[in-house]
Design a protein around this motif. Structure first.
Motif, PDB file in Angstrom:
ATOM      1  N   TYR A 150       0.815  -1.199   0.124  1.00 28.30           N
ATOM      2  CA  TYR A 150      -0.043  -0.011  -0.063  1.00 28.30           C
ATOM      3  C   TYR A 150       0.861   1.391  -0.014  1.00 28.30           C
ATOM      4  CZ  TYR A 150      -3.563  -3.371   1.322  1.00 28.30           C
ATOM      5  OH  TYR A 150      -4.365  -4.590   1.398  1.00 28.30           O
ATOM      6  N   ILE A 151       1.878   1.211   0.803  1.00 24.84           N
ATOM      7  CA  ILE A 151       2.856   2.394   0.943  1.00 24.84           C
ATOM      8  C   ILE A 151       3.802   2.199  -0.022  1.00 24.84           C
ATOM      9  CG2 ILE A 151       4.079   3.921   2.228  1.00 24.84           C
ATOM     10  CD1 ILE A 151       1.395   3.761   3.337  1.00 24.84           C
ATOM     11  N   LYS A 152       3.614   3.022  -1.340  1.00 28.09           N
ATOM     12  CA  LYS A 152       4.502   2.992  -2.510  1.00 28.09           C
ATOM     13  C   LYS A 152       5.463   4.300  -2.426  1.00 28.09           C
ATOM     14  CE  LYS A 152       3.041  -0.797  -4.262  1.00 28.09           C
ATOM     15  NZ  LYS A 152       3.938  -1.961  -4.056  1.00 28.09           N
ATOM     16  N   TRP A 164       2.054   9.726  -2.977  1.00 24.26           N
ATOM     17  CA  TRP A 164       0.793   9.727  -2.128  1.00 24.26           C
ATOM     18  C   TRP A 164      -0.307   9.323  -2.968  1.00 24.26           C
ATOM     19  CZ3 TRP A 164      -1.643   9.102   1.970  1.00 24.26           C
ATOM     20  CH2 TRP A 164      -2.687   9.695   2.275  1.00 24.26           C
ATOM     21  N   SER A 165      -0.267   9.820  -4.013  1.00 24.17           N
ATOM     22  CA  SER A 165      -1.470   9.633  -4.987  1.00 24.17           C
ATOM     23  C   SER A 165      -1.649   8.125  -5.214  1.00 24.17           C
ATOM     24  CB  SER A 165      -1.441  10.253  -6.279  1.00 24.17           C
ATOM     25  OG  SER A 165      -0.154   9.976  -6.897  1.00 24.17           O
ATOM     26  N   LEU A 170      -4.580   2.862  -3.563  1.00 26.31           N
ATOM     27  CA  LEU A 170      -4.313   1.444  -3.171  1.00 26.31           C
ATOM     28  C   LEU A 170      -4.902   1.186  -1.775  1.00 26.31           C
ATOM     29  CD1 LEU A 170      -0.400   0.550  -4.425  1.00 26.31           C
ATOM     30  CD2 LEU A 170      -2.649  -0.135  -5.327  1.00 26.31           C
ATOM     31  N   ILE A 171      -4.533   2.255  -0.956  1.00 22.54           N
ATOM     32  CA  ILE A 171      -5.322   2.028   0.412  1.00 22.54           C
ATOM     33  C   ILE A 171      -6.869   2.026   0.292  1.00 22.54           C
ATOM     34  CG2 ILE A 171      -5.567   3.068   2.699  1.00 22.54           C
ATOM     35  CD1 ILE A 171      -2.604   4.015   2.422  1.00 22.54           C
ATOM     36  N   GLN A 172      -7.450   3.004  -0.356  1.00 31.62           N
ATOM     37  CA  GLN A 172      -8.780   3.269  -0.523  1.00 31.62           C
ATOM     38  C   GLN A 172      -9.468   1.925  -1.371  1.00 31.62           C
ATOM     39  OE1 GLN A 172      -9.350   7.101  -2.480  1.00 31.62           O
ATOM     40  NE2 GLN A 172      -8.813   8.076  -0.010  1.00 31.62           N
ATOM     41  N   LEU A 212      -0.205   8.623   7.338  1.00 31.07           N
ATOM     42  CA  LEU A 212      -0.711   8.329   6.033  1.00 31.07           C
ATOM     43  C   LEU A 212      -1.990   7.566   5.837  1.00 31.07           C
ATOM     44  CD1 LEU A 212       2.712   7.762   4.553  1.00 31.07           C
ATOM     45  CD2 LEU A 212       1.349   9.718   4.201  1.00 31.07           C
ATOM     46  N   PHE A 213      -2.022   6.340   6.587  1.00 28.82           N
ATOM     47  CA  PHE A 213      -2.948   5.494   6.599  1.00 28.82           C
ATOM     48  C   PHE A 213      -4.246   6.220   6.799  1.00 28.82           C
ATOM     49  CE2 PHE A 213       0.065   1.981   6.673  1.00 28.82           C
ATOM     50  CZ  PHE A 213      -0.542   1.269   5.435  1.00 28.82           C
ATOM     51  N   CYS A 214      -4.351   6.802   8.138  1.00 23.77           N
ATOM     52  CA  CYS A 214      -5.518   7.493   8.637  1.00 23.77           C
ATOM     53  C   CYS A 214      -6.263   8.500   7.530  1.00 23.77           C
ATOM     54  CB  CYS A 214      -5.209   8.065   9.882  1.00 23.77           C
ATOM     55  SG  CYS A 214      -6.700   8.534  10.857  1.00 23.77           S
ATOM     56  N   SER A 215      -5.250   9.468   6.777  1.00 26.29           N
ATOM     57  CA  SER A 215      -5.603  10.317   6.029  1.00 26.29           C
ATOM     58  C   SER A 215      -6.347   9.723   4.879  1.00 26.29           C
ATOM     59  CB  SER A 215      -4.475  11.329   5.550  1.00 26.29           C
ATOM     60  OG  SER A 215      -4.901  12.152   4.595  1.00 26.29           O
TER      61      SER A 215
END
Length: 426
Positions: A150-152, A164-165, A170-172, A212-215
């Motif tokens: 998820y964190i690229k 970030w984009s 990916l997270i969403q 980052l995950f929370c945002s």
């Protein structure tokens, strides 16, 4: 429906009892959608760094022995937590270490930063694997997810920059739907490059991961669980009579972290500030304590805050021909600092000189001074202490300058920085 991120650092899971305590906090959280960001067990990152160092120095057997000790340490915690039900967990821990074992079988031929990230990142994988298995063992419905999916990031190993984009997409798309069914357990500090190599976000980067995950999931809050009651106005290691700060604005949190406060990672605040998400710093040792709330309200700090940095070097840089220090000189000087990866903690510019305080990293500083001396006159003092006071007054300045000789003093409206040396060491 409430969504939250809990981040647990290494001190909270230093042993089996730590995992049990964290498990109890999560089990009793009563939050409909909860994502857990987990760090490596206390001191494991340091131990993995020793593996990297031994490997780099061609001490292969030493590196393998160190890794074996790390493996056994995690096996023992797994066994203590799950008993006879721990065999599958131990298999998963073994599998997580296979790639590191393969790396140690080959000659050290890639860049040190790349090797560092491939080895050190496994600490978070091991810890979060244990936590997820233990939570399932005590009846919590969790699912383990690899943060590297998820964190690229780019491939700036050891201090990777997040895409970030792409990460948010990916997270969403893939992680957020899981929160409807499970508590998700993932890792802080780590990501992956476009080539799917492991990357790290810098030391203490797990707080940043949580933000980052929370945002990305439009969470309602982040809670960072620490071994302190909340954000204190000074580090207890350096200051007696510390006080807890009950509320803190985003701006003050950023300022304090910029100057070196270690409770909140410098990059953590911005993703939360952008969406107005509050951050709580609470004690995993005492759940009755409310902790500190970091929020958008511009509330001045109720008490002065002190940040101490020791082992500082004062560099005084001036032209060889006694001409003025101008923009061209500053550009040249900063390019050399960037070349040697030396960060400036404070600086002062005058007509004839440019003075900076930096951490004393002997190899980097010596190489930097050599390069600077090719173009400038350079004087330096070592063994100094830098004190930053946010919301200072005369009494607070007097308090920290007793028996000190001040070499550099910089003041703004809210912040005072003092670079000092003990009088008896002059």
């Amino acid at each position: 429906m409430q969504k939250a991120v809990y981040k647990f650092g290494g001190a909270s899971v230093k042993d089996a009892d730590g995992f049990r305590n964290v498990g109890s906090i999560i089990k009793n959280a009563n939050i409909p959608q909860l994502l857990i960001v987990n760090s490596a067990i206390a001191d494991i990152t340091n131990q993995l760094e020793k593996v990297v160092s031994a490997f780099k120095n061609d001490q292969i057997e030493v590196a393998q022995e160190l890794l074996q000790k790390i493996k056994i340490f995690h096996f023992n915690i797994a066994q203590e937590l799950l008993g006879e039900n721990g065999s599958s967990l131990i298999d998963n821990l073994s599998n997580a270490l296979v790639e590191v074992e393969w790396i140690l079988e080959e000659p050290f031929q890639d860049s040190e930063d790349y090797i560092y990230d491939q080895i050190v990142s496994v600490g978070e994988i091991l810890s979060s694997t244990i936590l997820a298995a233990y939570l399932n063992h005590i009846g919590v419905n969790v699912i383990w997810q690899d943060a590297r999916n998820y964190i690229k990031t780019d491939n700036n190993y050891q201090n990777a920059n997040v895409n970030w984009s792409l990460s948010c997409y990916l997270i969403q798309k893939d992680l957020q739907p899981l929160l409807d069914k499970y508590i998700v357990v993932t890792q802080g500090f780590i990501g992956s490059s476009s080539e799917n190599f492991s990357t790290t976000l810098g030391r203490e980067g797990s707080d940043y991961s949580a933000a980052l995950f929370c945002s990305a999931i439009d969470g309602d809050q982040v809670t960072i669980w620490k071994d302190v009651p909340g954000v204190l106005n000074a580090d207890p290691k350096w200051f007696d009579d510390t006080k807890e700060i009950p509320e803190l604005s985003y701006q003050d949190a950023i300022e304090l972290s910029y100057y070196g406060a270690t409770v909140i990672h410098p990059k953590t605040i911005k993703p939360l500030q952008n969406k107005g998400i509050p951050l709580y710093v609470r004690s995993f040792k005492d759940l009755t304590l409310p902790g500190t709330k970091v929020q958008k309200d511009q509330i001045p700090l109720p008490i002065p805050s002190f940040i101490f940095k020791v082992n500082q070097v004062l560099l005084s840089i001036s032209p060889k021909d006694f001409s003025f220090i101008i923009e061209e000189n500053l550009s040249q000087i900063f390019s050399l600092f960037h070349k040697h990866q030396v960060s400036v903690n404070t600086m002062l510019n005058s007509a004839l000189s440019f003075s900076v305080s930096v951490d004393d990293h002997p190899t980097k500083i010596n190489l930097l001074i050599e390069d600077l001396k090719l173009l400038y006159k350079v004087k330096y003092n070592k063994g100094l202490e830098l004190v930053t006071i946010r919301y200072y007054d005369k009494a607070t300045v007097d308090r920290v300058t007793v028996d000190k000789n001040i070499l550099l003093e910089i003041k703004s409206r809210y912040t005072c920085q003092l670079l000092m040396k003990n009088n008896d060491s002059l």
